[in-house]
Design a protein around this motif. Structure first.
Motif, PDB file in Angstrom:
ATOM      1  N   PRO A 156       0.826  -1.211   0.000  1.00 24.32           N
ATOM      2  CA  PRO A 156       0.000   0.000   0.000  1.00 24.32           C
ATOM      3  C   PRO A 156       0.861   1.262   0.000  1.00 24.32           C
ATOM      4  CG  PRO A 156       0.034  -0.989   2.182  1.00 24.32           C
ATOM      5  CD  PRO A 156       0.717  -1.961   1.269  1.00 24.32           C
ATOM      6  N   VAL A 157       0.350   2.307  -0.615  1.00 28.08           N
ATOM      7  CA  VAL A 157       1.136   3.543  -0.741  1.00 28.08           C
ATOM      8  C   VAL A 157       0.382   4.780  -0.258  1.00 28.08           C
ATOM      9  CG1 VAL A 157       2.448   2.603  -2.685  1.00 28.08           C
ATOM     10  CG2 VAL A 157       0.379   3.957  -3.134  1.00 28.08           C
ATOM     11  N   ARG A 158      -0.917   4.649   0.072  1.00 31.94           N
ATOM     12  CA  ARG A 158      -1.729   5.815   0.416  1.00 31.94           C
ATOM     13  C   ARG A 158      -1.163   6.589   1.607  1.00 31.94           C
ATOM     14  NH1 ARG A 158      -7.056   3.723   1.652  1.00 31.94           N
ATOM     15  NH2 ARG A 158      -6.394   3.602   3.835  1.00 31.94           N
ATOM     16  N   ALA A 159      -0.742   5.887   2.643  1.00 30.32           N
ATOM     17  CA  ALA A 159      -0.247   6.552   3.843  1.00 30.32           C
ATOM     18  C   ALA A 159       1.028   7.339   3.580  1.00 30.32           C
ATOM     19  CB  ALA A 159      -0.018   5.523   4.949  1.00 30.32           C
ATOM     20  N   LYS A 160       1.710   7.024   2.484  1.00 35.24           N
ATOM     21  CA  LYS A 160       2.956   7.714   2.150  1.00 35.24           C
ATOM     22  C   LYS A 160       2.739   8.843   1.152  1.00 35.24           C
ATOM     23  CE  LYS A 160       5.453   3.519   3.259  1.00 35.24           C
ATOM     24  NZ  LYS A 160       6.313   2.404   2.809  1.00 35.24           N
ATOM     25  N   GLY A 161       1.485   9.149   0.874  1.00 31.83           N
ATOM     26  CA  GLY A 161       1.185  10.294   0.032  1.00 31.83           C
ATOM     27  C   GLY A 161       1.048   9.996  -1.442  1.00 31.83           C
ATOM     28  N   PHE A 162       1.004   8.709  -1.794  1.00 29.42           N
ATOM     29  CA  PHE A 162       0.867   8.336  -3.205  1.00 29.42           C
ATOM     30  C   PHE A 162      -0.527   7.774  -3.471  1.00 29.42           C
ATOM     31  CE2 PHE A 162       5.388   8.407  -2.492  1.00 29.42           C
ATOM     32  CZ  PHE A 162       5.882   8.991  -3.651  1.00 29.42           C
ATOM     33  N   ASP A 163      -0.948   7.858  -4.725  1.00 30.91           N
ATOM     34  CA  ASP A 163      -2.279   7.447  -5.133  1.00 30.91           C
ATOM     35  C   ASP A 163      -2.324   5.949  -5.413  1.00 30.91           C
ATOM     36  OD1 ASP A 163      -4.936   8.175  -5.676  1.00 30.91           O
ATOM     37  OD2 ASP A 163      -4.561   8.220  -7.830  1.00 30.91           O
ATOM     38  N   HIS A 164      -3.538   5.362  -5.350  1.00 28.04           N
ATOM     39  CA  HIS A 164      -3.665   3.939  -5.652  1.00 28.04           C
ATOM     40  C   HIS A 164      -3.408   3.624  -7.122  1.00 28.04           C
ATOM     41  CE1 HIS A 164      -7.880   5.412  -6.305  1.00 28.04           C
ATOM     42  NE2 HIS A 164      -7.713   4.724  -7.412  1.00 28.04           N
ATOM     43  N   THR A 165      -3.329   4.622  -7.952  1.00 29.60           N
ATOM     44  CA  THR A 165      -2.961   4.398  -9.358  1.00 29.60           C
ATOM     45  C   THR A 165      -1.517   3.929  -9.493  1.00 29.60           C
ATOM     46  OG1 THR A 165      -2.384   6.729  -9.631  1.00 29.60           O
ATOM     47  CG2 THR A 165      -4.627   6.091 -10.200  1.00 29.60           C
ATOM     48  N   VAL A 166      -0.717   4.075  -8.436  1.00 26.43           N
ATOM     49  CA  VAL A 166       0.670   3.615  -8.475  1.00 26.43           C
ATOM     50  C   VAL A 166       0.725   2.102  -8.709  1.00 26.43           C
ATOM     51  CG1 VAL A 166       2.758   3.313  -7.082  1.00 26.43           C
ATOM     52  CG2 VAL A 166       1.582   5.528  -7.113  1.00 26.43           C
ATOM     53  N   GLN A 167      -0.042   1.343  -7.926  1.00 29.24           N
ATOM     54  CA  GLN A 167      -0.092  -0.105  -8.173  1.00 29.24           C
ATOM     55  C   GLN A 167      -0.732  -0.403  -9.526  1.00 29.24           C
ATOM     56  OE1 GLN A 167      -1.379   1.366  -5.395  1.00 29.24           O
ATOM     57  NE2 GLN A 167      -0.775   0.251  -3.564  1.00 29.24           N
ATOM     58  N   GLY A 168      -1.669   0.451  -9.917  1.00 27.48           N
ATOM     59  CA  GLY A 168      -2.342   0.268 -11.188  1.00 27.48           C
ATOM     60  C   GLY A 168      -1.423   0.360 -12.384  1.00 27.48           C
ATOM     61  N   ALA A 169      -0.328   1.095 -12.251  1.00 22.84           N
ATOM     62  CA  ALA A 169       0.615   1.199 -13.365  1.00 22.84           C
ATOM     63  C   ALA A 169       1.184  -0.167 -13.735  1.00 22.84           C
ATOM     64  CB  ALA A 169       1.751   2.160 -12.999  1.00 22.84           C
ATOM     65  N   TYR A 170       1.399  -1.015 -12.736  1.00 27.79           N
ATOM     66  CA  TYR A 170       1.888  -2.378 -12.990  1.00 27.79           C
ATOM     67  C   TYR A 170       0.760  -3.243 -13.559  1.00 27.79           C
ATOM     68  CZ  TYR A 170       5.681  -0.746 -10.021  1.00 27.79           C
ATOM     69  OH  TYR A 170       6.720  -0.027  -9.499  1.00 27.79           O
ATOM     70  N   ALA A 171      -0.452  -3.061 -13.030  1.00 30.60           N
ATOM     71  CA  ALA A 171      -1.586  -3.875 -13.461  1.00 30.60           C
ATOM     72  C   ALA A 171      -2.001  -3.550 -14.884  1.00 30.60           C
ATOM     73  CB  ALA A 171      -2.759  -3.659 -12.509  1.00 30.60           C
ATOM     74  N   ALA A 172      -2.103  -2.274 -15.205  1.00 30.48           N
ATOM     75  CA  ALA A 172      -2.532  -1.875 -16.548  1.00 30.48           C
ATOM     76  C   ALA A 172      -1.545  -2.361 -17.597  1.00 30.48           C
ATOM     77  CB  ALA A 172      -2.687  -0.358 -16.623  1.00 30.48           C
ATOM     78  N   ALA A 173      -0.257  -2.232 -17.307  1.00 27.42           N
ATOM     79  CA  ALA A 173       0.759  -2.697 -18.261  1.00 27.42           C
ATOM     80  C   ALA A 173       0.722  -4.213 -18.401  1.00 27.42           C
ATOM     81  CB  ALA A 173       2.148  -2.246 -17.816  1.00 27.42           C
ATOM     82  N   ALA A 174       0.511  -4.910 -17.284  1.00 29.66           N
ATOM     83  CA  ALA A 174       0.432  -6.376 -17.346  1.00 29.66           C
ATOM     84  C   ALA A 174      -0.760  -6.824 -18.181  1.00 29.66           C
ATOM     85  CB  ALA A 174       0.330  -6.948 -15.933  1.00 29.66           C
ATOM     86  N   GLY A 175      -1.931  -6.215 -17.941  1.00 30.91           N
ATOM     87  CA  GLY A 175      -3.113  -6.569 -18.703  1.00 30.91           C
ATOM     88  C   GLY A 175      -2.985  -6.213 -20.170  1.00 30.91           C
ATOM     89  N   ALA A 176      -2.424  -5.030 -20.453  1.00 35.64           N
ATOM     90  CA  ALA A 176      -2.242  -4.596 -21.841  1.00 35.64           C
ATOM     91  C   ALA A 176      -1.277  -5.521 -22.572  1.00 35.64           C
ATOM     92  CB  ALA A 176      -1.731  -3.158 -21.871  1.00 35.64           C
ATOM     93  N   ALA A 177      -0.166  -5.850 -21.929  1.00 36.94           N
ATOM     94  CA  ALA A 177       0.828  -6.717 -22.558  1.00 36.94           C
ATOM     95  C   ALA A 177       0.258  -8.118 -22.816  1.00 36.94           C
ATOM     96  CB  ALA A 177       2.072  -6.808 -21.677  1.00 36.94           C
ATOM     97  N   LYS A 178      -0.541  -8.622 -21.868  1.00 41.54           N
ATOM     98  CA  LYS A 178      -1.179  -9.924 -22.069  1.00 41.54           C
ATOM     99  C   LYS A 178      -2.147  -9.869 -23.246  1.00 41.54           C
ATOM    100  CE  LYS A 178      -2.132 -14.219 -20.877  1.00 41.54           C
ATOM    101  NZ  LYS A 178      -1.108 -15.285 -21.032  1.00 41.54           N
TER     102      LYS A 178
END
Length: 463
Positions: free
Chosen positions: A148-170
């Protein structure tokens, strides 16, 4: 992409993505994925007339792009731009699915825009689309669990960057080495700030993930042309662990494609942590003797995450409501409008209703209180305890800890179809809605082109 110690962690993740097959899905997971597709498409169709989405579509049309991926409502453009438009449509109403982890909340259906654009661009089958979407769900949810990254000031889209690329590449049918590079490029380049969802909210609240969908798609297209990314994006010097997440571990060899079963779908057109509280408000409103005009006080006890994000806690006061974006992230406003109107749908977000005096007057009487006991039950439950007092001293109470669409009461195909019809009716005839829903219900036996051909027939109500 290996080190002296063996495969890097992004390569291990890429191997998981590469070996994923439709046959790995249980029927329960496949059914829930089809429900997520129908739900997400309904929400996307329902946003066709939203002013920001009209502006974005006009921009994409002006810029042009190789016509490789279809758009809802017709037309074709480059895959990365199609990913942005479709993801923007599915995100704008804030009516999509969610995943609740102890330190993070994400919306895995945000990945459909990238997966659909890429699948369409290569003539993929429905099975390939569902498999790529399942991959994106698994990556997004597991990173939310463990990093998780929310408590450190980052958005949940941070994890999404890995997910979107994984899904797109697949969806693009890339080999494992190129999948790893796509994920590494996207993860390195897209580390968004949580300010997107704090204080006074802007259009970017609904566009932050479409940006990631676009960039994850472009990263996959770059990798397909031989462009490489940082091989130690997770564990390297000043990588994701070192700079943002801290130490975490996921054994991708042990992962399956079932995390969709742990996601939830919104019943009310509102931020996810409000859902059970709004159910309680509907219950209070239905009780004998209730009168919204006689309310003198509203007190909600709820879990700490709801208070922090939408109740006036650490992410800022929620009583300044001037726009749709601020309204759907203000628990005081949402409770007020449900107590007055009995529902919260896209109609309540018309500008006049957002600013209406009766809603704002009642909102000022709402008190949101975090409760340690209720907080301890989250995220396995979403507890809310509502108390409404009238001028004569009568007190109405209601408590809820789940709702239809929560993982303890999963949304059925029939329920998903009702929501889809309600959202899509202004833009698609009954015949066209039947056609779209029929394709999705049997998606594993269709080509993605079949779905896109149907979605191209949807028309803006302004047309």
């Amino acid at each position: 992409m290996t080190t002296d110690a063996g495969p890097t962690r992004v390569q291990q993740l890429a191997a998981f993505v590469d070996r994923a097959r439709y046959e790995d899905l249980t029927e329960a997971a496949a059914e829930q994925l089809r429900i997520r597709v129908l739900d997400t498409l309904g929400v996307a169709i329902g946003a066709l007339d939203a002013e920001p989405m009209i502006a974005i579509r006009e921009l994409v049309d002006d810029l042009g792009g190789a016509p490789r991926s279809g758009l809802i409502g017709g037309g074709r453009t480059a895959p990365d731009r199609a990913a942005f438009v479709t993801s923007g449509l599915s995100r704008y109403l804030d009516f999509m699915d969610s995943y609740l982890a102890p330190g993070e909340t994400c919306h895995p259906s945000d990945n459909l825009g990238a997966v659909l654009a890429c699948a369409d661009s290569v003539g993929a089958s429905g099975k390939e689309l569902l498999t790529a979407l399942a991959v994106a769900y698994q990556v997004h949810t597991r990173l939310s669990d463990e990093a998780p990254v929310r408590a450190k000031g980052f958005d949940h889209t941070v994890q999404g960057a890995y997910a979107a690329a994984a899904g797109a590449a697949k969806a693009l049918r890339l080999p494992a080495a190129q999948i790893a590079h796509a994920i590494a490029i996207s993860g390195t380049a897209n580390n968004a700030l949580r300010v997107t969802r704090t204080g006074n909210l802007s259009h970017w609240k609904g566009l932050a993930y479409p940006q990631v969908a676009k960039e994850g798609t472009f990263a996959a297209l770059l990798a397909a042309r031989g462009i490489t990314g940082p091989e130690e994006v997770f564990e390297g010097n000043k990588g994701f662990e070192d700079s943002i997440a801290g130490p975490f571990s996921i054994d991708w060899e042990a992962e399956d494609l079932e995390s969709v079963l742990r996601t939830i779908i919104k019943k009310h057109n509102a931020e996810i942590h409000s859902q059970s509280a709004l159910d309680a408000a509907q219950d209070v409103r239905a009780q004998d003797g209730f009168s919204a005009s006689a309310i003198t006080g509203v007190r909600l006890r709820t879990f700490d995450v709801a208070h922090s994000i939408i109740g006036g806690g650490e992410e800022g006061d929620k009583r300044t409501v001037r726009t749709k974006e601020e309204a759907d992230h203000s628990l005081p406003w949402m409770l007020a409008v449900v107590l007055l109107d009995g529902e919260l749908t896209p109609a309540q977000y018309h500008h006049e209703r957002v600013l209406a005096d009766d809603v704002h007057d009642l909102m000022r009487l709402v008190e949101i209180v975090p409760d340690d006991e209720l907080s301890a039950r989250f995220p396995q439950a979403m507890p809310a305890d509502l108390e409404v007092t009238l001028a004569d001293g009568t007190v109405f109470r209601s408590a809820a800890d789940s709702y239809e669409g929560f993982h303890t009461d999963p949304l059925s195909w029939g329920g998903a179809r009702e929501k889809f019809d309600a959202l899509a009716a202004p833009f698609a005839s009954a015949e066209l809605r039947d056609r779209i829903a029929g394709i999705v219900e049997d998606l594993e036996h269709h080509e993605v082109a079949d779905l896109m051909d149907a979605l191209a027939q949807v028309r803006s109500s302004r047309a």
